[in-house]
Design a protein around this motif. Structure first.
Motif, mmCIF file in Angstrom:
data_model
loop_
_atom_site.group_PDB
_atom_site.id
_atom_site.type_symbol
_atom_site.label_atom_id
_atom_site.label_comp_id
_atom_site.label_asym_id
_atom_site.label_seq_id
_atom_site.Cartn_x
_atom_site.Cartn_y
_atom_site.Cartn_z
ATOM 1 N N ALA A 186 0.912 -1.059 0.160
ATOM 2 C CA ALA A 186 0.079 0.062 -0.129
ATOM 3 C C ALA A 186 0.831 1.247 -0.063
ATOM 4 N N GLY A 187 1.897 1.184 0.743
ATOM 5 C CA GLY A 187 3.180 2.280 0.677
ATOM 6 C C GLY A 187 3.434 2.636 -0.753
ATOM 7 N N ARG A 188 3.484 1.769 -1.624
ATOM 8 C CA ARG A 188 3.799 1.925 -3.124
ATOM 9 C C ARG A 188 2.571 2.401 -3.879
ATOM 10 N N ASP A 189 1.492 1.901 -3.451
ATOM 11 C CA ASP A 189 0.367 1.831 -4.365
ATOM 12 C C ASP A 189 -0.304 3.241 -3.937
ATOM 13 N N LEU A 190 -0.488 3.501 -2.790
ATOM 14 C CA LEU A 190 -1.209 4.577 -2.467
ATOM 15 C C LEU A 190 -0.478 6.038 -2.111
ATOM 16 N N GLU A 191 0.800 6.053 -2.579
ATOM 17 C CA GLU A 191 1.707 7.184 -2.380
ATOM 18 C C GLU A 191 1.149 8.228 -3.231
ATOM 19 N N THR A 200 7.641 11.728 5.692
ATOM 20 C CA THR A 200 6.635 10.947 6.159
ATOM 21 C C THR A 200 5.884 10.231 5.184
ATOM 22 N N PRO A 201 5.913 8.986 5.200
ATOM 23 C CA PRO A 201 5.083 7.806 4.147
ATOM 24 C C PRO A 201 3.586 7.954 4.212
ATOM 25 N N VAL A 202 3.078 7.908 3.417
ATOM 26 C CA VAL A 202 1.735 7.704 3.278
ATOM 27 C C VAL A 202 1.110 6.507 3.956
ATOM 28 N N VAL A 203 1.710 5.415 3.731
ATOM 29 C CA VAL A 203 1.370 4.148 4.328
ATOM 30 C C VAL A 203 2.756 3.504 4.777
ATOM 31 N N ALA A 204 2.874 3.074 5.826
ATOM 32 C CA ALA A 204 4.033 2.343 6.175
ATOM 33 C C ALA A 204 3.880 1.290 7.124
ATOM 34 N N ILE A 215 -2.973 12.640 4.827
ATOM 35 C CA ILE A 215 -2.740 13.673 4.560
ATOM 36 C C ILE A 215 -1.105 14.483 4.562
ATOM 37 N N ALA A 216 -0.486 13.231 4.428
ATOM 38 C CA ALA A 216 0.977 13.667 4.302
ATOM 39 C C ALA A 216 1.529 14.520 3.217
#
Ligand code: SF4
Length: 245
Positions: free
Chosen positions: A27-32, A164-168, A181-182
């Motif tokens: 998700a960190g990759r797909d939702l950036e 700050t990552p969006v998902v991590a 909201i990063a």
């Protein structure tokens, strides 16, 4: 990313940490590049009630976004015992007026008990220890029943938050950590607040740009030209409470 109860991608209760970590990485990759609304819809569909939002009650932006994606979402507030009355009032107003469930976490010790063990005004002498006792540990405890949590961190708030990552994967807590909201700027926040009438902590109208605990050593108004979080632990070199390290 379907949300049906029979969806094999939907997590069991509770999810296996190894699966959560793989999910966070993907998700960190797909939702950036995804919008905050898309990120929170994904969180709601994937984690359901095992997803929560944390809020300092500086504003209710992420709580508002999350309650739109998941009505009744748990919003976790850390009551350190040192908050401004305005912050407690904002929490109560959020709880009374929004479709969400505010959960207040408290430290193991009251302020008086902490003073008795460590001496008065620990925040002035050892703010790292004070934050560890009154923020980090209670949150660690409070997140035990969740697989994923969201914060209002933004990259433009300070150098310490620039990456700050969006998902991590939150390895410390073994949970998925989401910062929907990063990528937002302060202007994006202001626009959302105005468009949706989102509740704000009244201290923001008094010149504070970041609202934490009330001791002057922890929160003061920033000076002319200083960045938004410059007033937090301004004379100690500390920039974060420890939750996000
Ligand atoms: Fe203690 Fe200040 Fe940290 Fe609040 S912000 S927990 S008063 S050191």
């Amino acid at each position: 990313m379907s949300s049906t109860a029979t969806d094999p991608n939907r997590l069991t209760d509770p999810a296996d940490p190894a699966r959560l970590e793989a999910l966070a990485t993907a998700a960190g990759r797909d939702l950036e590049e995804a919008s905050a609304q898309e990120v929170l819809r994904w969180a709601a569909e994937t984690f359901g009630r095992r997803f929560c939002v944390t809020s300092s009650m500086e504003d209710a932006v992420v709580a508002h976004l999350a309650s739109t994606a998941l009505p009744g979402v748990d919003v976790v507030f850390l009551d350190t015992g040192y908050h401004f009355p305005e912050t407690i009032g904002t929490r109560d107003a959020v709880a009374a007026t929004m479709p969400l469930n505010v959960i207040t976490l408290t430290p193991r010790q009251s302020v008086a008990e902490q003073d008795a063990e460590y001496g008065p005004a620990l925040h002035d002498r050892d703010p790292d220890l004070c934050c560890s006792l009154r923020k980090v540990e209670p949150l660690q405890r409070g997140l035990a029943g969740y697989d994923a949590w969201a914060t209002g961190l933004r990259r433009d708030e300070s150098p310490s938050r620039a990456n700050t990552p969006v998902v991590a994967w939150d390895a410390k807590r073994r949970k998925v950590k989401i910062a929907p909201i990063a990528r937002w700027t302060q202007a994006d926040v202001d626009a959302y607040v105005n468009a949706h009438g989102v509740l704000l902590n009244p201290l923001l109208w008094e010149g504070y740009t970041s609202v934490g605990c009330s001791p002057l050593s922890c929160t003061r108004k920033p000076g002319e030209g200083e960045e938004g979080r410059a007033g937090r632990w301004a004379d100690s070199g500390k920039t974060e409470c420890g939750i996000h390290l």
